[in-house]
Design a protein around this motif. Structure first.
Motif, PDB file in Angstrom:
ATOM      1  N   TYR A   1       0.838  -1.199   0.000  1.00 45.04           N
ATOM      2  CA  TYR A   1       0.000   0.000   0.000  1.00 45.04           C
ATOM      3  C   TYR A   1       0.873   1.248   0.000  1.00 45.04           C
ATOM      4  N   ARG A   2       1.290   1.633  -1.213  1.00 46.76           N
ATOM      5  CA  ARG A   2       2.112   2.815  -1.325  1.00 46.76           C
ATOM      6  C   ARG A   2       1.777   3.579  -2.595  1.00 46.76           C
ATOM      7  N   LYS A   3       1.200   2.882  -3.557  1.00 48.44           N
ATOM      8  CA  LYS A   3       1.026   3.461  -4.885  1.00 48.44           C
ATOM      9  C   LYS A   3       0.236   4.766  -4.865  1.00 48.44           C
ATOM     10  N   GLY A   4      -0.895   4.787  -4.148  1.00 47.02           N
ATOM     11  CA  GLY A   4      -1.748   5.964  -4.182  1.00 47.02           C
ATOM     12  C   GLY A   4      -1.134   7.194  -3.562  1.00 47.02           C
ATOM     13  N   ALA A   5      -0.210   6.989  -2.634  1.00 49.23           N
ATOM     14  CA  ALA A   5       0.358   8.122  -1.909  1.00 49.23           C
ATOM     15  C   ALA A   5       1.791   8.418  -2.311  1.00 49.23           C
ATOM     16  N   GLN A   6       2.306   7.721  -3.316  1.00 51.10           N
ATOM     17  CA  GLN A   6       3.730   7.814  -3.564  1.00 51.10           C
ATOM     18  C   GLN A   6       4.175   9.198  -4.054  1.00 51.10           C
ATOM     19  N   ASP A   7       3.327   9.921  -4.759  1.00 52.40           N
ATOM     20  CA  ASP A   7       3.746  11.228  -5.238  1.00 52.40           C
ATOM     21  C   ASP A   7       4.035  12.181  -4.090  1.00 52.40           C
ATOM     22  N   LYS A   8       3.165  12.195  -3.085  1.00 49.80           N
ATOM     23  CA  LYS A   8       3.370  13.115  -1.977  1.00 49.80           C
ATOM     24  C   LYS A   8       4.421  12.604  -0.992  1.00 49.80           C
ATOM     25  N   LYS A   9       4.843  11.366  -1.171  1.00 47.93           N
ATOM     26  CA  LYS A   9       5.834  10.787  -0.271  1.00 47.93           C
ATOM     27  C   LYS A   9       7.077  10.357  -1.043  1.00 47.93           C
ATOM     28  N   ARG A  10       7.356  11.016  -2.149  1.00 41.31           N
ATOM     29  CA  ARG A  10       8.430  10.553  -3.023  1.00 41.31           C
ATOM     30  C   ARG A  10       9.784  10.540  -2.330  1.00 41.31           C
ATOM     31  N   SER A  11      10.057  11.534  -1.512  1.00 35.87           N
ATOM     32  CA  SER A  11      11.339  11.564  -0.815  1.00 35.87           C
ATOM     33  C   SER A  11      11.491  10.361   0.105  1.00 35.87           C
TER      34      SER A  11
ATOM     35  N   LEU B   1     -13.534  -6.737   3.390  1.00 39.10           N
ATOM     36  CA  LEU B   1     -13.733  -5.742   4.437  1.00 39.10           C
ATOM     37  C   LEU B   1     -14.864  -4.782   4.087  1.00 39.10           C
ATOM     38  N   GLY B   2     -15.652  -4.434   5.098  1.00 40.80           N
ATOM     39  CA  GLY B   2     -16.675  -3.413   4.944  1.00 40.80           C
ATOM     40  C   GLY B   2     -16.051  -2.033   5.053  1.00 40.80           C
ATOM     41  N   GLU B   3     -16.884  -1.022   4.916  1.00 40.45           N
ATOM     42  CA  GLU B   3     -16.387   0.352   4.866  1.00 40.45           C
ATOM     43  C   GLU B   3     -15.629   0.755   6.133  1.00 40.45           C
ATOM     44  N   GLY B   4     -16.182   0.455   7.309  1.00 42.48           N
ATOM     45  CA  GLY B   4     -15.536   0.864   8.552  1.00 42.48           C
ATOM     46  C   GLY B   4     -14.196   0.186   8.764  1.00 42.48           C
ATOM     47  N   GLU B   5     -14.170  -1.127   8.569  1.00 41.84           N
ATOM     48  CA  GLU B   5     -12.924  -1.867   8.742  1.00 41.84           C
ATOM     49  C   GLU B   5     -11.890  -1.449   7.707  1.00 41.84           C
TER      50      GLU B   5
ATOM     51  N   ASN C   1      -3.975 -10.096   3.545  1.00 44.12           N
ATOM     52  CA  ASN C   1      -4.914 -10.993   2.862  1.00 44.12           C
ATOM     53  C   ASN C   1      -6.302 -10.373   2.744  1.00 44.12           C
ATOM     54  N   TYR C   2      -6.354  -9.047   2.611  1.00 46.21           N
ATOM     55  CA  TYR C   2      -7.644  -8.383   2.547  1.00 46.21           C
ATOM     56  C   TYR C   2      -8.096  -8.101   1.119  1.00 46.21           C
ATOM     57  N   GLU C   3      -9.387  -7.934   0.975  1.00 42.94           N
ATOM     58  CA  GLU C   3     -10.005  -7.463  -0.267  1.00 42.94           C
ATOM     59  C   GLU C   3     -10.883  -6.272   0.090  1.00 42.94           C
ATOM     60  N   ILE C   4     -10.746  -5.200  -0.678  1.00 38.77           N
ATOM     61  CA  ILE C   4     -11.609  -4.030  -0.517  1.00 38.77           C
ATOM     62  C   ILE C   4     -12.278  -3.787  -1.870  1.00 38.77           C
ATOM     63  N   SER C   5     -13.588  -3.825  -1.901  1.00 36.59           N
ATOM     64  CA  SER C   5     -14.307  -3.691  -3.166  1.00 36.59           C
ATOM     65  C   SER C   5     -14.165  -2.275  -3.729  1.00 36.59           C
ATOM     66  N   ASP C   6     -14.382  -2.163  -5.032  1.00 37.70           N
ATOM     67  CA  ASP C   6     -14.332  -0.844  -5.670  1.00 37.70           C
ATOM     68  C   ASP C   6     -15.381   0.090  -5.070  1.00 37.70           C
ATOM     69  N   ALA C   7     -16.529  -0.471  -4.743  1.00 35.58           N
ATOM     70  CA  ALA C   7     -17.601   0.360  -4.168  1.00 35.58           C
ATOM     71  C   ALA C   7     -17.196   0.948  -2.827  1.00 35.58           C
ATOM     72  N   VAL C   8     -16.553   0.137  -1.995  1.00 34.72           N
ATOM     73  CA  VAL C   8     -16.096   0.631  -0.705  1.00 34.72           C
ATOM     74  C   VAL C   8     -14.995   1.668  -0.885  1.00 34.72           C
ATOM     75  N   MET C   9     -14.067   1.426  -1.796  1.00 32.88           N
ATOM     76  CA  MET C   9     -12.986   2.381  -2.043  1.00 32.88           C
ATOM     77  C   MET C   9     -13.536   3.708  -2.534  1.00 32.88           C
ATOM     78  N   GLU C  10     -14.578   3.672  -3.348  1.00 31.40           N
ATOM     79  CA  GLU C  10     -15.185   4.919  -3.835  1.00 31.40           C
ATOM     80  C   GLU C  10     -15.793   5.700  -2.688  1.00 31.40           C
ATOM     81  N   LYS C  11     -16.434   5.008  -1.763  1.00 31.05           N
ATOM     82  CA  LYS C  11     -17.033   5.688  -0.614  1.00 31.05           C
ATOM     83  C   LYS C  11     -15.962   6.336   0.269  1.00 31.05           C
ATOM     84  N   LEU C  12     -14.804   5.652   0.366  1.00 29.96           N
ATOM     85  CA  LEU C  12     -13.732   6.170   1.218  1.00 29.96           C
ATOM     86  C   LEU C  12     -12.975   7.304   0.531  1.00 29.96           C
ATOM     87  N   GLY C  13     -13.184   7.430  -0.762  1.00 29.97           N
ATOM     88  CA  GLY C  13     -12.565   8.541  -1.492  1.00 29.97           C
ATOM     89  C   GLY C  13     -11.082   8.376  -1.682  1.00 29.97           C
TER      90      GLY C  13
END
Length: 246
Positions: free
Chosen positions: A12-22, A207-211, A234-246
């Motif tokens: 889990y680094r891809k989405g934030a890598q631009d702001k954390k490039r250093s 995982l649901g939205e809260g978890e 070993n988690y899965e987060i659905s596209d729908a949940v990711m959209e809600k989390l923004g």
């Protein structure tokens, strides 16, 4: 050999890598130095170093930074890093494997334990979750490397065991054939984004939205730790949940 799988490696680094490039460059440099110290400083003769340099290039790390990290190892400069693996649990019973490179074991375990416990999880004993994962080789290519059929055929010819093509292409190998497969793929698909040993879960947890929200905070906290290199889960987060989390 399957042509498609929903599993994504949990780095889990891809989405934030631009702001954390250093910070990302710092972690990549650490891996390059460790790889060079463990073998020869020549990437062509050192598979782990070759993979580390390839990963750095994929993140547009400047050549001078890469060479500086190799030179540190050649000259015996810099810290001596130790490889450590932590195992534990996150929100929703998710299993986590946390890989670190550290020059201070006490600092790292304290920071990792704090990050995990503050975000709905807890560390376990060695082996507490790794039995639910397979240790494999993983070669990653961007979607631009080719369509799913092209990548599948190339992987099959190279001797890979499985391929997952979604946002990118993940080519899974036996751990002892990782670098052989990676080299066989280059003439067809080009240089990969990464080629490394990985932990592939045997089953996954939805995982649901809260978890999911809590887990993402935990992964961000671990990513902010300079010593933590990679986090697998070993988690899965659905596209729908990711959209809600923004």
């Amino acid at each position: 050999m399957a042509g498609h799988s929903k599993f994504k490696n949990i780095m889990y680094r891809k989405g934030a890598q631009d702001k954390k490039r250093s910070a990302l460059f710092s972690k990549l440099s650490r891996e390059i130095t460790v790889a060079a110290k463990m073998g020869t400083p020549d990437p062509d003769m050192n598979p782990r170093l070759r993979a580390a340099v390839g990963a750095a290039k994929a993140q547009s790390m400047p050549k001078d930074n890469i060479q500086r990290a190799i030179d540190k190892a050649s000259k015996g400069d810099g810290e001596n890093y130790e490889e450590i693996r932590y195992e534990g649990f996150g929100p929703g019973g998710v299993s986590l494997i946390i890989e670190a490179l550290t020059d201070n074991r006490n600092r790292t375990v304290t920071n990792v334990r704090t990050a995990v416990s503050k975000n709905g999880g807890n560390l376990g004993a060695p082996g507490s979750v790794s039995h639910g994962f397979d240790r494999m080789g993983l070669v990653t290519y961007p979607a631009s490397a080719g369509d799913a059929d092209t990548v599948f055929e190339a992987a099959l010819e190279a001797g890979a065991e499985d391929v997952a093509s979604e946002d990118d292409h993940e080519i899974w190998t036996a751990q002892d054939t990782l670098h052989e497969v990676a080299r066989a793929l280059e003439p067809v698909l080009g240089e990969p984004e990464s080629a490394k040993l990985a932990w592939r879960p045997q089953t996954t947890v939805d995982l649901g939205e809260g978890e999911a929200a809590t887990l993402l905070k935990l992964l961000d906290a671990l990513d902010d730790d300079d010593d933590v290199q990679t986090v697998w889960g070993n988690y899965e987060i659905s596209d729908a949940v990711m959209e809600k989390l923004g």
